[in-house]
Design a protein around this motif. Structure first.
Motif, short mmCIF file in Angstrom:
data_model
loop_
_atom_site.label_atom_id
_atom_site.label_comp_id
_atom_site.label_asym_id
_atom_site.label_seq_id
_atom_site.Cartn_x
_atom_site.Cartn_y
_atom_site.Cartn_z
N HIS A 54 -37.43 -16.70 -25.75
CA HIS A 54 -37.48 -15.30 -26.18
C HIS A 54 -38.31 -15.19 -27.45
O HIS A 54 -38.57 -16.19 -28.13
N HIS A 57 -39.83 -8.45 -29.83
CA HIS A 57 -40.64 -7.41 -29.20
C HIS A 57 -41.32 -6.60 -30.30
O HIS A 57 -40.66 -6.03 -31.17
N LYS A 72 -48.96 -12.49 -29.11
CA LYS A 72 -47.94 -13.30 -29.77
C LYS A 72 -48.53 -14.12 -30.90
O LYS A 72 -47.91 -14.29 -31.95
N TYR A 125 -35.82 -7.81 -28.30
CA TYR A 125 -36.40 -9.09 -27.90
C TYR A 125 -37.04 -8.98 -26.51
O TYR A 125 -36.64 -8.17 -25.68
N THR A 126 -38.01 -9.83 -26.30
CA THR A 126 -38.61 -9.99 -24.98
C THR A 126 -38.19 -11.36 -24.45
O THR A 126 -38.36 -12.37 -25.15
N TYR A 127 -37.66 -11.39 -23.23
CA TYR A 127 -37.15 -12.64 -22.65
C TYR A 127 -38.03 -13.11 -21.51
O TYR A 127 -38.55 -12.30 -20.73
N THR A 138 -28.99 -12.47 -22.53
CA THR A 138 -30.10 -11.50 -22.57
C THR A 138 -29.59 -10.07 -22.45
O THR A 138 -30.20 -9.14 -22.99
#
Length: 579
Positions: A54, A57, A72, A125-127, A138
């Motif tokens: 993760h 975001h 990123k 968050y981005t998982y 998540t």
């Protein structure tokens, strides 16, 4: 004559069959089939709490033409992980906007030259959804500043097992193994299903998780103890091995179910609800006739013995009168539960050493299991083949236990596991050696599974009938109490240094090898029936010896029962062993 009295219930079991069709049906149904589903219901919470990769975001990428990896590299700061390698942060982000990012990308300026302020993930968050569509983690964002939620949940599960095992273990010796089995099934299913509906509240989720785990040990112990107490001594290792096979099959099926559904809610439901099927066979789940007789319930014991004899096609009729006559002193010994384990120096020593070995097995086994979800590659395949390795370990554990004895099997298992930790300590920080480090980790799992098999069997054979479930429960209680260290050991490796878990495990495994040397050998030994027998168990054994099989019994003959009170004897058409 004293020897015949010690083995009197074994002779009664020979009359009705101590290794016949009834035992086979019971073991295949409850020590294999039931265990497959029990293992999934007990362990599915570990996979449900898997933590996928993760990162923070950061909104704004949709207004650029940057790929995710390019985005990123700009918005996430770099840091060092538990292997000492520089990686992109999972929990921090630069305090930037989309316009700032576009300007940096256009001018090819390094982010750290422009941004000097890092903040926590303020936009969620981005998982990575390569393997999991949704896990409990998540769904509720239990990562970064909440990453201890996962570790604490595992700890709460251990605490739940401690209290549950303490309560149900003693109840198993007080009110019976059978009723405790049904209570265990109901609690496990209820707790796991409640966890699905309570995940929005960590407190309620933890309570549900504890409820689902508190009866896990008794669900395994009850059918195993019943099977042990109605079978001959030669079948004990095989019965324990059958339960290990069921456990391994369940653990191998479990990750495949999660891989298929990819959602933790459906996964929990599919690996929990079918467990209830085995509560629908009440006529097959009998109460232990040995325990019933030990409690003085001769009528109930005779009923169960006749049920066994009927299925085993034995033309005998066991009556309450016969049991009273043959077992004049059974059930009259005063037992004070947990305190009775320390009623003599020898019994206290044996109980303490068993607890130490149980605890070390529990800590190492749980640490290895929890470490699986933190390995690279396909997490389901990782879990599958590390579970599958338990099958050959159980078979080898049985063979070793039946050849060199339970004691030396434990010693060898602990030493092999300790040796397996050494190369991992030197490999785990080098990503190029991941395959080798993983292989040695699996080897440690293999060795500790041999220990789990041997120590479980040795516990069954060391404690007396009147305290068997209590004694094993005490071992499990303390082992699970110390087992709370397992999640924190893994946490040290995940958040600080990947070598720490293997250093700690290697040290305590060596201690386990020494402790197991001072346990009595139980191979070919008669199960102790009374507290007095348990207090003397192992007293006649030398320190260095290999167990030898006793001479085979002669063929059964027909002989008279012991004399009645009036001096007369009664002829029975059932076999008794010749002296």
């Amino acid at each position: 004559m004293a020897e015949a009295e010690d083995a009197v219930f074994d002779r009664i079991m020979v009359m009705v069959g101590d290794r016949g069709a009834f035992q086979k049906r019971f073991n295949y149904l409850f020590n294999v089939g039931q265990i497959i589903f029990a293992s999934m219901a007990a362990m599915n919470i570990i996979l449900a709490l898997s933590v996928p990769d993760h990162f923070c975001h950061v909104p704004g990428r949709e207004n650029t033409n940057l790929t995710l990896e390019e985005w990123k590299r700009i918005v996430l700061p770099r840091e060092y992980d538990n292997r000492g390698m520089e990686v992109l942060s999972s929990c921090k982000m630069y305090n930037v906007t989309g316009a700032d990012v576009q300007e940096i990308w256009t001018n090819t300026t390094k982010p750290e030259e422009v941004f000097n302020e890092t903040i926590s993930c303020g936009h969620g968050y981005t998982y990575d959804k390569q393997w999991y569509e949704r896990t409990a983690v998540t769904q509720q964002d239990w990562v970064c500043d909440k990453d201890l939620y996962v570790t604490n949940t595992f700890v709460f599960n251990r605490v739940g097992e401690v209290f549950g095992t303490f309560i149900f273990g003693q109840l198993g010796d007080t009110i019976g193994r059978r009723i405790i089995y049904y209570i265990s099934v109901i609690l496990t299913i209820s707790g796991r299903m409640l966890s699905i509906f309570t995940s929005s509240s960590f407190v309620m989720f933890s309570i549900a998780s504890v409820l689902g785990s508190c009866a896990a040990n008794s669900a395994f112990q009850s059918p195993l103890i019943i099977a042990m107490e109605m079978s001959n001594d030669e079948a004990r290792a095989q019965i324990a091995m059958m339960q290990n096979v069921g456990w391994t099959v369940g653990l191998c099926i479990m990750p495949l179910v999660f891989w298929w559904v990819r959602d933790w809610v459906w996964f929990i439901a599919l690996t929990t609800v079918p467990y209830g099927i085995f509560a629908l066979f009440p006529k097959y789940m009998i109460e232990s006739p040995r325990w019933l007789a030990n409690r003085g319930r001769y009528k109930d014991s005779a009923k169960q013995l006749n049920k066994i004899g009927k299925i085993n096609r034995k033309d005998v009729e066991i009556t309450e009168k016969l049991l009273v006559q043959m077992l004049p002193s059974t059930g009259h010994e005063k037992v004070y539960g947990f305190a009775s384990l320390f009623s003599s120096w020898r019994l206290a020593k044996n109980a303490s050493l068993l607890v130490i070995c149980w605890s070390i097995c529990c800590i190492v086994y749980l640490s290895i299991i929890l470490n699986i979800s933190r390995m690279g590659g396909n997490p389901f395949v990782n879990f599958l083949w590390q579970s599958f390795i338990e099958l050959p370990a159980s078979v080898i554990g049985q063979k070793m236990g039946d050849i060199i004895g339970r004691r030396y099997t434990n010693v060898i298992g602990f030493l092999l596991a300790a040796l397996g930790c050494v190369p991992v300590i030197f490999m785990v920080k080098n990503t190029e050696l991941d395959l080798y480090a993983t292989s040695f980790t699996v080897f440690v799992k293999f060795a500790i599974t041999i220990n789990f098999f041997a120590i479980n069997l040795q516990s069954m054979e060391t404690y007396p009938t009147c305290l068997r479930q209590t004694g094993i429960s005490v071992s499990a209680i303390i082992a699970n109490g110390l087992g709370v260290l397992g999640p924190y050991i893994v946490y040290l490796g995940t958040n600080f240094d990947a070598r720490y878990p293997f250093m700690i495990m290697g040290f305590i495994l060596l201690f386990g090898a020494v402790a197991s040397l001072f346990l009595p050998e139980t191979l070919y030994e008669k199960l102790p029936e009374t507290l007095q027998e348990a207090q003397q168990f192992g007293a006649n054994q030398s320190f260095w010896f290999l167990p030898k099989a006793p001479p085979k019994n002669k063929k059964p003959t027909y002989e008279e029962t012991p004399s009645k009170a009036d001096g007369t004897t009664e002829k029975l058409n059932q076999p008794q062993f010749e002296p």
